[in-house]
Design a protein around this motif. Structure first.
Motif, short mmCIF file in Angstrom:
data_model
loop_
_atom_site.label_atom_id
_atom_site.label_comp_id
_atom_site.label_asym_id
_atom_site.label_seq_id
_atom_site.Cartn_x
_atom_site.Cartn_y
_atom_site.Cartn_z
N MET A 286 0.86 -1.17 0.00
CA MET A 286 0.00 0.00 0.00
C MET A 286 0.91 1.24 0.00
O MET A 286 1.62 1.49 0.94
N ARG A 287 0.87 1.97 -1.09
CA ARG A 287 1.74 3.14 -1.24
C ARG A 287 0.87 4.39 -1.24
O ARG A 287 -0.07 4.50 -2.00
N PHE A 288 1.20 5.31 -0.36
CA PHE A 288 0.44 6.55 -0.29
C PHE A 288 1.41 7.68 0.01
O PHE A 288 2.24 7.56 0.89
N ILE A 289 1.28 8.76 -0.75
CA ILE A 289 2.12 9.92 -0.53
C ILE A 289 1.22 11.03 -0.01
O ILE A 289 0.27 11.42 -0.66
N PHE A 290 1.53 11.51 1.18
CA PHE A 290 0.71 12.56 1.77
C PHE A 290 0.83 13.86 0.99
O PHE A 290 1.90 14.24 0.55
N GLY A 291 -0.29 14.53 0.83
CA GLY A 291 -0.29 15.85 0.22
C GLY A 291 -0.23 15.87 -1.29
O GLY A 291 -0.04 16.92 -1.87
N VAL A 292 -0.39 14.74 -1.94
CA VAL A 292 -0.34 14.68 -3.39
C VAL A 292 -1.74 14.42 -3.91
O VAL A 292 -2.40 13.47 -3.49
N PHE A 293 -2.21 15.26 -4.82
CA PHE A 293 -3.56 15.12 -5.36
C PHE A 293 -3.63 14.12 -6.51
O PHE A 293 -4.70 13.71 -6.89
N ARG A 294 -2.49 13.74 -7.09
CA ARG A 294 -2.48 12.78 -8.20
C ARG A 294 -2.71 11.38 -7.69
O ARG A 294 -2.46 11.07 -6.54
N GLY A 295 -3.14 10.53 -8.59
CA GLY A 295 -3.25 9.11 -8.27
C GLY A 295 -4.57 8.75 -7.60
O GLY A 295 -5.50 9.55 -7.55
N ARG A 296 -4.60 7.53 -7.10
CA ARG A 296 -5.81 7.01 -6.49
C ARG A 296 -5.47 6.32 -5.18
O ARG A 296 -4.33 5.94 -4.94
N THR A 297 -6.49 6.16 -4.34
CA THR A 297 -6.34 5.46 -3.06
C THR A 297 -7.48 4.46 -2.95
O THR A 297 -8.64 4.82 -3.15
N GLY A 298 -7.16 3.21 -2.62
CA GLY A 298 -8.17 2.17 -2.47
C GLY A 298 -8.92 2.29 -1.15
O GLY A 298 -8.63 3.15 -0.32
N ARG A 299 -9.89 1.40 -0.97
CA ARG A 299 -10.72 1.44 0.24
C ARG A 299 -9.92 1.23 1.51
O ARG A 299 -10.08 1.97 2.48
N ARG A 300 -9.05 0.24 1.52
CA ARG A 300 -8.28 -0.05 2.72
C ARG A 300 -7.38 1.12 3.10
O ARG A 300 -7.31 1.53 4.26
N GLY A 301 -6.69 1.68 2.12
CA GLY A 301 -5.83 2.83 2.39
C GLY A 301 -6.63 4.04 2.83
O GLY A 301 -6.22 4.78 3.73
N TYR A 302 -7.80 4.23 2.22
CA TYR A 302 -8.64 5.36 2.59
C TYR A 302 -9.09 5.26 4.05
O TYR A 302 -8.98 6.21 4.80
#
Length: 127
Positions: free
Chosen positions: A1-17
């Motif tokens: 699960m890769r997430f970059i804080f403060g970046v509006f690009r890309g998508r986030t899945g349910r678990r990450g959300y």
């Protein structure tokens, strides 16, 4: 699960959300309580102003991170990005939270994520 804080690009899945939403909401609650405690404290006016300003800036930073999280999740479910403004309207914000938490995401026409083959084709075209 890769997430970059403060970046509006890309998508986030349910678990990450859900994970990041819970963490950021807890942080927001703690900052809010600290800010209230500082406001009620009997400090000197200069210390009081500095503490409240710092807590308010941290509060705004966390709110911005929650905004980026919601935008990324809206992209994942294929909803228009203006739906993020529903978070400001009472009762519709609850609908938005339920929608972002439970709706299954996937390929989106708003911001498609290129497949590995598409990425290699694009790199070959550039060369």
């Amino acid at each position: 699960m890769r997430f970059i804080f403060g970046v509006f690009r890309g998508r986030t899945g349910r678990r990450g959300y859900v994970t990041y939403n819970v963490l950021l909401s807890c942080a927001l609650f703690v900052v809010y309580r600290v800010r209230d405690a500082l406001a009620a404290g009997g400090q000197r006016p200069s210390e009081h102003a500095i503490a409240l300003t710092g807590a308010s800036l941290l509060y705004l930073l966390i709110a911005l991170l929650l905004l980026t999280l919601n935008v990324r999740r809206l992209r994942d479910i294929g909803s228009p990005l203006w739906c993020v403004s529903l978070a400001l309207i009472p009762f519709l914000n609850i609908y938005l939270l339920i929608l972002l938490t439970f709706k299954k995401g996937g390929a989106s026409s708003v911001d498609p994520v290129p497949d590995q083959d598409d990425a290699s084709e694009m790199s070959e075209r550039i060369r």
